[in-house]
Design a protein around this motif. Structure first.
Motif, short mmCIF file in Angstrom:
data_model
loop_
_atom_site.label_atom_id
_atom_site.label_comp_id
_atom_site.label_asym_id
_atom_site.label_seq_id
_atom_site.Cartn_x
_atom_site.Cartn_y
_atom_site.Cartn_z
N ASP A 54 34.70 55.29 24.42
CA ASP A 54 35.51 55.57 25.61
C ASP A 54 36.50 54.44 25.81
OD1 ASP A 54 34.76 56.15 29.15
OD2 ASP A 54 36.57 56.39 27.97
N ARG A 55 37.72 54.64 25.35
CA ARG A 55 38.73 53.58 25.45
C ARG A 55 39.43 53.57 26.79
NH1 ARG A 55 38.91 55.11 19.99
NH2 ARG A 55 38.66 53.34 18.58
N SER A 56 39.10 54.49 27.64
CA SER A 56 39.74 54.52 28.96
C SER A 56 39.30 53.36 29.84
CB SER A 56 39.42 55.84 29.67
OG SER A 56 38.03 55.94 29.94
N GLN A 57 38.17 52.69 29.46
CA GLN A 57 37.68 51.57 30.27
C GLN A 57 38.45 50.28 29.98
OE1 GLN A 57 35.37 52.07 32.67
NE2 GLN A 57 35.53 54.22 32.08
N GLY A 58 39.07 50.17 28.81
CA GLY A 58 39.81 48.96 28.47
C GLY A 58 41.15 48.92 29.16
N PRO A 59 41.68 47.72 29.42
CA PRO A 59 42.98 47.64 30.08
C PRO A 59 44.10 48.12 29.18
CG PRO A 59 42.24 45.47 29.38
CD PRO A 59 41.10 46.40 29.13
N ALA A 60 45.02 48.84 29.77
CA ALA A 60 46.18 49.29 29.01
C ALA A 60 47.20 48.17 28.85
CB ALA A 60 46.83 50.48 29.72
N SER A 61 47.07 47.13 29.67
CA SER A 61 48.01 46.02 29.63
C SER A 61 47.33 44.77 30.18
CB SER A 61 49.26 46.34 30.47
OG SER A 61 50.07 45.20 30.62
N TYR A 62 47.78 43.61 29.68
CA TYR A 62 47.30 42.32 30.19
C TYR A 62 48.37 41.64 31.04
CZ TYR A 62 43.59 43.07 26.82
OH TYR A 62 42.53 43.61 26.12
N ALA A 63 49.29 42.43 31.53
CA ALA A 63 50.39 41.87 32.31
C ALA A 63 49.90 41.16 33.56
CB ALA A 63 51.38 42.97 32.68
N SER A 64 48.86 41.70 34.20
CA SER A 64 48.36 41.06 35.42
C SER A 64 47.76 39.69 35.12
CB SER A 64 47.32 41.95 36.10
OG SER A 64 46.22 42.19 35.24
N ALA A 65 47.05 39.57 33.98
CA ALA A 65 46.49 38.27 33.59
C ALA A 65 47.60 37.27 33.28
CB ALA A 65 45.58 38.44 32.39
N VAL A 66 48.63 37.75 32.58
CA VAL A 66 49.75 36.86 32.24
C VAL A 66 50.50 36.44 33.50
CG1 VAL A 66 51.95 36.72 31.02
CG2 VAL A 66 49.98 37.83 29.93
N ASN A 67 50.74 37.38 34.41
CA ASN A 67 51.45 37.04 35.65
C ASN A 67 50.68 36.04 36.49
OD1 ASN A 67 53.59 38.74 35.02
ND2 ASN A 67 52.69 40.49 36.08
N LYS A 68 49.36 36.05 36.37
CA LYS A 68 48.55 35.12 37.13
C LYS A 68 48.56 33.72 36.50
CE LYS A 68 44.60 36.65 38.58
NZ LYS A 68 43.17 37.10 38.60
N ALA A 69 48.53 33.65 35.16
CA ALA A 69 48.38 32.37 34.48
C ALA A 69 49.70 31.73 34.05
CB ALA A 69 47.49 32.54 33.25
N ALA A 70 50.65 32.54 33.60
CA ALA A 70 51.86 32.00 32.97
C ALA A 70 52.68 31.08 33.86
CB ALA A 70 52.72 33.16 32.46
N PRO A 71 52.82 31.34 35.18
CA PRO A 71 53.62 30.42 35.99
C PRO A 71 53.09 28.98 35.99
CG PRO A 71 53.29 32.49 37.15
CD PRO A 71 52.40 32.54 35.96
N ALA A 72 51.78 28.80 35.71
CA ALA A 72 51.20 27.46 35.71
C ALA A 72 51.29 26.78 34.35
CB ALA A 72 49.74 27.52 36.16
N VAL A 73 51.82 27.46 33.34
CA VAL A 73 51.99 26.88 32.01
C VAL A 73 53.42 26.34 31.90
CG1 VAL A 73 51.87 27.27 29.53
CG2 VAL A 73 50.30 28.49 31.07
N VAL A 74 53.54 25.07 31.54
CA VAL A 74 54.85 24.41 31.54
C VAL A 74 55.23 24.00 30.12
CG1 VAL A 74 54.53 23.56 33.88
CG2 VAL A 74 53.83 22.13 31.96
N ASN A 75 56.53 23.82 29.93
CA ASN A 75 57.04 23.25 28.69
C ASN A 75 57.19 21.75 28.87
OD1 ASN A 75 57.24 25.91 27.86
ND2 ASN A 75 59.44 26.04 28.25
N ILE A 76 56.80 21.01 27.85
CA ILE A 76 56.87 19.54 27.91
C ILE A 76 57.78 19.04 26.80
CG2 ILE A 76 55.55 17.40 27.65
CD1 ILE A 76 53.18 18.77 28.92
N TYR A 77 58.76 18.25 27.20
CA TYR A 77 59.68 17.63 26.26
C TYR A 77 59.52 16.12 26.38
CZ TYR A 77 61.71 22.30 26.54
OH TYR A 77 61.89 23.65 26.55
N SER A 78 59.09 15.48 25.32
CA SER A 78 58.90 14.03 25.34
C SER A 78 59.87 13.38 24.35
CB SER A 78 57.46 13.67 24.97
OG SER A 78 57.13 14.12 23.68
#
Length: 405
Positions: free
Chosen positions: A71-95
């Protein structure tokens, strides 16, 4: 006589003619099949009976439990919500850092150096590198890899929303390859930390970072393994392995689960080409959290230390020491004036247990020792000259990596 025979012949002829008419109208009376019946042959049950007779006397087929349709209907069709929650806190670092080098490649030759001595012409060159980091608190603390910002003169952090700021180094821990930065805390997005002890092989994992400087990128995979060590990357290794694509520039970025919580800090890849080959490693979130707390509180990571170097037990070593098992590690050297030296430990001693816990693996033993608070009294068991001895040792504080070397 003739009249009597004729009276018998006609009924016979009439009967034959009637039979011919009936057989033409109803051929099944002779046992022949119609065309429709021939298209659907009756199965021969003799073979079935034979099989049934054989299975009665031979071993029957095993009974198996058939799984229900997936039953594949139980799996998420997208991980966009997880990315929207985590991605803003991930930064690019230039040293960046300034290095001095000779004006001409020949100046690195000792023959030419003798003519110039210390007055060789030099020029400065700016070296820059890129990586990623994760904002883990509203106070502006950022976790990243030590190798991303090592020896940097200036560190610039770029947020996903377009903001850029300079960061200062709060502290580093080369032995776990982690570093803590701080940026101005002005309405910062913060990632949630998961309990990395609950990570299971097969969990979906998302790697977020800045590969090759192209900008923030998300890749997906699964958790391939946990507890990876003996890789020779860090002094303390307990990596989470994932097949989510990790490339140069991803270092220091986030490995998150399907709900957007931080699972680990992406650190290294195993690759023959320099690009992702599906074997990436991340420092578990629990270890990163411990390092963060200690660096913020003390400016460094405080670890327990016995002042000894050990090597793994091998069958040959066990035989030479008269041991019947591979339990324990061999003390290879003792640091002068260290805790082990003060407890009269000697090279060649076999360390069997610490605080009642048997030792099986040298790296695991070192990690366990690191978690001991300096000043703790530790009962240890050693084997020396074939005899077991019980010794009480006072754990010290592990010096900085440069001092240990």
């Amino acid at each position: 006589m003739r009249r009597s025979l004729m009276s018998l012949v006609w009924p016979i002829i009439s009967g034959i003619l009637l039979a011919i008419v009936l057989l033409n109208a109803f051929p099944q009376l002779l046992g022949e099949r119609t065309t429709d019946d021939a298209a659907t042959p009756v199965p021969d049950t003799s073979a079935v009976r034979a099989i049934a007779e054989r299975t009665d006397t031979a071993e029957r087929a095993p009974e198996v439990i058939e799984a229900a349709p997936l039953d594949r209907s139980q799996g998420p069709a997208s991980y966009a919500s997880a990315v929207n929650k985590a991605a803003p806190a991930v930064v690019n670092i230039y040293s960046s850092r300034m290095v001095e080098r000779s004006e001409h490649p020949l100046m690195s030759d000792p023959f030419f150096q003798q003519f110039f001595g210390k007055d060789m012409p030099q020029r400065q060159r700016m070296l820059s590198s890129l990586g990623s980091g994760v904002i883990v608190s509203t106070e502006g603390y950022v976790l990243t890899n030590n190798h991303v910002i090592n020896d940097a003169d200036e560190i610039q952090v770029a947020l996903r929303d377009g903001r850029e700021t300079l960061a200062k180094v709060v502290g580093t821990d080369p032995e776990s390859d982690l570093a803590v930065l701080k940026i101005p805390s002005d309405d910062l997005p913060v990632i949630q930390l998961s309990d990395s002890e609950q990570v299971a092989i097969g969990d979906v994992s998302l790697a977020i970072g800045n590969p090759f400087g192209v900008g923030q990128t998300v890749t997906m995979g699964i958790i391939s393994a946990t507890g990876r060590n003996h890789l020779g990357l860090n002094a303390y290794e307990d990596f989470i392995q994932t097949d989510a694509a990790i490339n140069p520039g991803n270092s220091g970025g986030a490995l998150v689960n399907a709900e957007g919580a931080l699972v680990g800090i992406n650190t290294a890849i195993f690759s023959r080409s320099g690009g992702s080959q599906g074997i990436g490693f991340a420092i578990p979130a629990n270890l990163a959290h411990q390092v963060l707390d200690q660096i913020v509180a003390h400016g460094r990571v405080i670890r327990g230390w016995l002042g000894i170097d050990v090597q793994a037990m091998t069958p040959d070593l066990a035989s030479s020491f008269g041991l019947k098992t591979l339990t324990g590690v061999v003390i290879a050297s003792v640091v002068p004036d260290g805790p082990g030296d003060k407890a009269d430990l000697q090279p060649g001693d076999v360390l069997m247990s610490i605080d009642g816990e048997p030792i099986v693996d040298a790296r695991e033993a070192m990690a366990d020792i690191a978690e001991i608070s300096p000043g703790t009294q530790l009962p240890i068991t050693i084997v020396r000259d074939g005899e077991k001895r019980e010794i009480t040792l006072t754990a010290g504080e592990r010096p900085e990596a440069s001092e240990v070397q």
